[in-house]
Design a protein around this motif. Sequence first.
Motif, PDB file in Angstrom:
ATOM      1  N   GLY A 164      13.083  17.831  32.384  1.00 51.62           N
ATOM      2  CA  GLY A 164      12.433  16.753  31.659  1.00 51.62           C
ATOM      3  C   GLY A 164      13.298  16.118  30.596  1.00 51.62           C
ATOM      4  O   GLY A 164      12.937  15.111  29.988  1.00 51.62           O
ATOM      5  N   CYS A 165      14.476  16.683  30.346  1.00 55.64           N
ATOM      6  CA  CYS A 165      15.390  16.104  29.355  1.00 55.64           C
ATOM      7  C   CYS A 165      15.861  14.741  29.839  1.00 55.64           C
ATOM      8  O   CYS A 165      16.144  14.549  31.022  1.00 55.64           O
ATOM      9  CB  CYS A 165      16.595  17.032  29.172  1.00 55.64           C
ATOM     10  SG  CYS A 165      17.871  16.307  28.139  1.00 55.64           S
ATOM     11  N   GLY A 166      15.970  13.796  28.911  1.00 58.62           N
ATOM     12  CA  GLY A 166      16.422  12.452  29.257  1.00 58.62           C
ATOM     13  C   GLY A 166      17.827  12.407  29.832  1.00 58.62           C
ATOM     14  O   GLY A 166      18.205  11.453  30.508  1.00 58.62           O
TER      15      GLY A 166
ATOM     16  N   ILE B  74      18.338  13.837  17.092  1.00 61.23           N
ATOM     17  CA  ILE B  74      18.202  15.263  16.766  1.00 61.23           C
ATOM     18  C   ILE B  74      19.448  16.002  17.246  1.00 61.23           C
ATOM     19  O   ILE B  74      20.173  15.495  18.094  1.00 61.23           O
ATOM     20  CB  ILE B  74      16.928  15.862  17.446  1.00 61.23           C
ATOM     21  CG1 ILE B  74      16.483  17.171  16.788  1.00 61.23           C
ATOM     22  CG2 ILE B  74      17.147  16.087  18.936  1.00 61.23           C
ATOM     23  CD1 ILE B  74      15.638  16.954  15.561  1.00 61.23           C
ATOM     24  N   TYR B  75      19.718  17.157  16.671  1.00 62.17           N
ATOM     25  CA  TYR B  75      20.735  18.048  17.216  1.00 62.17           C
ATOM     26  C   TYR B  75      20.047  18.912  18.251  1.00 62.17           C
ATOM     27  O   TYR B  75      19.263  19.799  17.902  1.00 62.17           O
ATOM     28  CB  TYR B  75      21.334  18.944  16.132  1.00 62.17           C
ATOM     29  CG  TYR B  75      22.237  18.238  15.131  1.00 62.17           C
ATOM     30  CD1 TYR B  75      22.525  16.885  15.255  1.00 62.17           C
ATOM     31  CD2 TYR B  75      22.815  18.943  14.089  1.00 62.17           C
ATOM     32  CE1 TYR B  75      23.371  16.244  14.351  1.00 62.17           C
ATOM     33  CE2 TYR B  75      23.664  18.315  13.179  1.00 62.17           C
ATOM     34  CZ  TYR B  75      23.926  16.963  13.314  1.00 62.17           C
ATOM     35  OH  TYR B  75      24.751  16.346  12.423  1.00 62.17           O
TER      36      TYR B  75
ATOM     37  N   CYS C 284      14.606  14.115  23.833  1.00 61.32           N
ATOM     38  CA  CYS C 284      14.819  15.559  23.843  1.00 61.32           C
ATOM     39  C   CYS C 284      13.443  16.191  23.923  1.00 61.32           C
ATOM     40  O   CYS C 284      12.706  16.199  22.939  1.00 61.32           O
ATOM     41  CB  CYS C 284      15.541  16.010  22.572  1.00 61.32           C
ATOM     42  SG  CYS C 284      15.549  17.805  22.347  1.00 61.32           S
ATOM     43  N   VAL C 285      13.099  16.705  25.105  1.00 59.58           N
ATOM     44  CA  VAL C 285      11.732  17.209  25.300  1.00 59.58           C
ATOM     45  C   VAL C 285      11.426  18.416  24.442  1.00 59.58           C
ATOM     46  O   VAL C 285      10.272  18.706  24.154  1.00 59.58           O
ATOM     47  CB  VAL C 285      11.425  17.602  26.765  1.00 59.58           C
ATOM     48  CG1 VAL C 285      11.071  16.401  27.592  1.00 59.58           C
ATOM     49  CG2 VAL C 285      12.538  18.403  27.377  1.00 59.58           C
ATOM     50  N   ILE C 286      12.455  19.128  24.057  1.00 52.18           N
ATOM     51  CA  ILE C 286      12.214  20.376  23.351  1.00 52.18           C
ATOM     52  C   ILE C 286      12.109  20.186  21.843  1.00 52.18           C
ATOM     53  O   ILE C 286      11.216  20.692  21.196  1.00 52.18           O
ATOM     54  CB  ILE C 286      13.325  21.403  23.660  1.00 52.18           C
ATOM     55  CG1 ILE C 286      13.490  21.576  25.166  1.00 52.18           C
ATOM     56  CG2 ILE C 286      13.055  22.745  22.984  1.00 52.18           C
ATOM     57  CD1 ILE C 286      12.308  22.190  25.875  1.00 52.18           C
TER      58      ILE C 286
ATOM     59  N   TYR D  57      10.591   8.346  21.408  1.00 53.71           N
ATOM     60  CA  TYR D  57      10.647   6.947  21.834  1.00 53.71           C
ATOM     61  C   TYR D  57       9.434   6.532  22.660  1.00 53.71           C
ATOM     62  O   TYR D  57       9.450   5.483  23.302  1.00 53.71           O
ATOM     63  CB  TYR D  57      11.929   6.686  22.642  1.00 53.71           C
ATOM     64  CG  TYR D  57      13.187   6.899  21.836  1.00 53.71           C
ATOM     65  CD1 TYR D  57      13.509   6.047  20.785  1.00 53.71           C
ATOM     66  CD2 TYR D  57      14.057   7.938  22.144  1.00 53.71           C
ATOM     67  CE1 TYR D  57      14.667   6.238  20.047  1.00 53.71           C
ATOM     68  CE2 TYR D  57      15.217   8.140  21.419  1.00 53.71           C
ATOM     69  CZ  TYR D  57      15.518   7.287  20.368  1.00 53.71           C
ATOM     70  OH  TYR D  57      16.661   7.470  19.643  1.00 53.71           O
ATOM     71  N   ASP D  58       8.412   7.368  22.640  1.00 58.78           N
ATOM     72  CA  ASP D  58       7.210   7.024  23.429  1.00 58.78           C
ATOM     73  C   ASP D  58       6.708   5.620  23.114  1.00 58.78           C
ATOM     74  O   ASP D  58       6.231   4.911  23.989  1.00 58.78           O
ATOM     75  CB  ASP D  58       6.077   8.029  23.150  1.00 58.78           C
ATOM     76  CG  ASP D  58       6.261   9.306  23.958  1.00 58.78           C
ATOM     77  OD1 ASP D  58       7.234   9.356  24.751  1.00 58.78           O
ATOM     78  OD2 ASP D  58       5.445  10.243  23.792  1.00 58.78           O
TER      79      ASP D  58
END
Lengths: 617, 342
Positions: free
Chosen positions: B24-26, B132-133, B209-211, B217-218
């Motif tokens: 699911g990560c971009g 994010i990191y 970043c799904v996590i 950015y929704d």
Amino acid sequence: MDKQKSVQELDEVVVRFSGDSGDGMQLTGTLFADASALFGNDVSTFPDYPSEIRAPQGTIGGVSGFQVHFGNRKVNTPGDYCDVLVAMNPAALKANAKWVKRGGLIIVDADQFNEKGYQRAGYKTFDAVSELNLQDYKLIFAPITNLTKESLKDSGLDNKSITRSKNMFALGMVYYIFDRPLNFTEKFFEKKFAKKPEVVEANKKVLRDGFNYAANIQAIPSTYKVKQATNLPKGKYRNINGNTATAWGLIAAAEKAGLPLFCGSYPITPATEILIELAKRKDLGVKTLQAEDEIAGICTAIGASYAGNFAVTTTSGPGLSLKSEAMGLAVMTELPLVIVDVQRGGPSTGLPTKTEQSDLMQALWGRNGEAPMVVIAASTPSNCFDYAFMAGKIAMEHMTPVLLLTDGYIANGSEPWRIPSMKDYPEIKPPIVPDGTEGYMPYARDDKRLARGWAFPGKKGIAHRVGGLEKDFLKGSVSHDPINHQRMVDIRAAKVQRVQEFIPEQQVIGDPEGDLLVIGWGGTYGHLYDAVNEMRASGKKVSLCHFNYINPLPKNTRDIFAKFKKLLVCELNMGQFANYLRMNVQEFNYLQYNKVQGLPFTVAELVEMFNQILEEK
Amino acid sequence: MDEQYMNYTPQDFKSDQEVRWCPGCGDHAILSAVQKALPEVSKQLKYNLERYVFVSGIGCSSRFPYYVNTFGFHGIHGRASAIATGVKVANPSLSVWQVTGDGDALAIGGNHFIHAVRRNIDINILLFNNQIYGLTKGQYSPTSPLGAITKTSPFGTVEHPFRPGELVIGAQGKFFARSLDVDVKLTAEIMVEAAKHDGTSVVEILQNCVIFNDGAYDYITDREYRDDRVIVLRHGEKMVFGKNRDKGLILSGLSLKVVTIGQGGFTMDDILVHDAYNPNPGVHMMLANMEYPDYPVALGVIRNVKDSTYDDNVRDQVLEVMKTAKIKSVDDLLNSGDTWEV
Ligand SMILES: Cc1ncc(C[n+]2csc(CCOP(=O)(O)OP(=O)(O)O)c2C)c(N)n1
Ligand code: SF4
Ligand SMILES: [Mg+2]
């Protein structure tokens, strides 16, 4: 000209030019050294200048000096003490009087010894001779500033330019005293000021007027002759300083390997001249990138190495600190890279313009993880060429970063150099992976050197990925396998150690056995050499073992050490090489002689130390 | 000369390495976009596969080179721009791509990033901006919005973020584009434009970043309102957007303004035409800085201006000097200047 004056013949002479940092002493000294070398003397120089471009005028902090030692035989150091001192102001005299041999000749610009001049230099009185105890010296108070003004009053130059020419008047005087021809220097003016004929004429006139003034005054009773050196090997010679020699050695390695030279670097004293010299050499295809910082300097070089150039980065101590992480990347990716560190006094910004063997430990260990690297050190201005060449050869043939250490003293010092021919240098054959190699394995190695192949992007069929993560032993892909990591650490160390098979055996100067072995490395060679020779001349059983290859050490190191009663490691730091030897050649007792004053050793202090050690039980 | 470049498919650019990003990560979508773009780049620019070099720093995004079947260099944190610069200067015929994160490019590597842009070295920089990191598990980055709550800002950040486009244009950047990870087609299209541009091309890809920063950015990626909240800019076309293509941008005084066509007396004639080639960065800067809800977020190639490149200048200078050089070998060099015989 007064032909009555007596002429004395000497074997060697040391002259020190000193003045305010705006007085042009570096140029004056360089011109004198060049003239002496071109005349046929052997020469060694030592520029000693403050780190400020223009420290407050007339102060001790702003004194800039340039010492020239020339002789009719091989000259190995710029000399401990000078026979002649030129001091352009009271501060220069105060700072340098202690470096003049007792009874030596001191020429000062009398016009600067006024109230203001004395005060700025921090004198307590207005009598330099008594205050500095110079009664036993030959002092010549020459009104240099006024004579220069007089000489150039019709030159059409403005006042500022006229006073700036006083260094040439002083140089003219020294040329008279040592019977030097003026033509080399006159030619220099013609070249340098080609577009300003009036400046050429003015400089020639002051130089000549200084020369004639010295000829006419009673205060200079005799002149000195130092004949051409005749025992030097025959051949064609030029003058060279360490930084230029380093730059040229790197270009030579690139030429031998048939690859373009890339240098990524950030300016820093005293290493900048290497970048400057390389930047001039577009004619030989050299690419220089003045990076935004030292990290970018080494990282652009790593990128260039990956893409198939012979890549180097040049710096001094503080810059080397910034490069640490990237050096580890070069170790991990096993790419050829030469890192040049021109050492200076540390820590931190330290003493930017002063010499010190400051960074050996940083060079050997200054990286995270087990990151061994080949470390070598040049020991004279001219052999910077050879060791830069060898650094390139080892880097490219063994696929490893190599750290080359020089220092401010040999980098800025110059000496005549018998011009070598490139056909006498060994070949450089990097293990370049050919186009379309079947079954290419990025980390497969050759048995002899344990070097992996160098696979340039753009070649067919060998696309691969490298990086800083631990590598699989053969494929080079990322591996977190515990056993693989151990194997990789071992093989990287073995690869560096294997270089031992390809470097010359260590030489001993003097007898192979005796009472004392003096051990040194890098830029202290000249002083240690002269001091050991002086001991030997007086019948002492002393030899010199001076290292250029530091990691790995030459194979026969242990055998050499075993044949001496005492081992004395002499360094311009607090004992970095001594400690390295304690780790690697453990069975011996190492005595130390250390000095960290931003200055080279003096031969006199070394001899005294050697005698003392020989006497101790 | 073999003409492999005509026949590549995305499959040719897939490496044998297992892709390790979180499901699911971009980043997955961006990888697809690159693998889709490269055959097209190859065709248009006649590049065989061995010409490509992917260089990265450290971060989740920086794992990218392992997953493309080209030459690749996974560098150290922040230094990818410098490494890529070295690769390009060493061999200007290579097509050099830098993959970097918002931390990698704009925090630790900020200095190298702006200097690469200033020099206009011909590399393509893909900036994965997830605010994010990721790799270090969720600390704020130089693009995290003021007040963002992260592991190292439990009470919200107290610092202003960089806007990458503004930074690039401020550093005299000549090419800046923006895309969304979810819009693979647009991202691939932009990559081709970036590759064709001579000079530093910076492509900011807004990446989820799904996590550690899920949904950042929704507000613009959600299908339901994406069309109303983003504007896709194309050179020479009107700046219109909206589900019904009824909204547009006009210049009002010295600022951009959103208007509805057919309302308040505004017609299509009033709407600005996008001129990506205009050397004047004024409008580009305003477009790059547009933020929701006052404006739609600009996607597409915002700025695309020709200028001389660093690598060309290096090469030309060397060739120029060599043409008239008296020194042609190291032996010549050693024997140049003042010499004497003993
Ligand atoms: C010299 C150094 N400092 C810190 C780190 C730890 N580190 C690795 S990645 C990273 C941040 C990555 O963030 P970003 O560049 O945004 O990439 P992302 O993971 O979000 O794709 C940090 C701080 C490191 N690897 N090296
Ligand atoms: S941590 Fe975030 S950025 Fe990293 S792989 Fe997972 S989802 Fe992607
Ligand atoms: Mg990030």
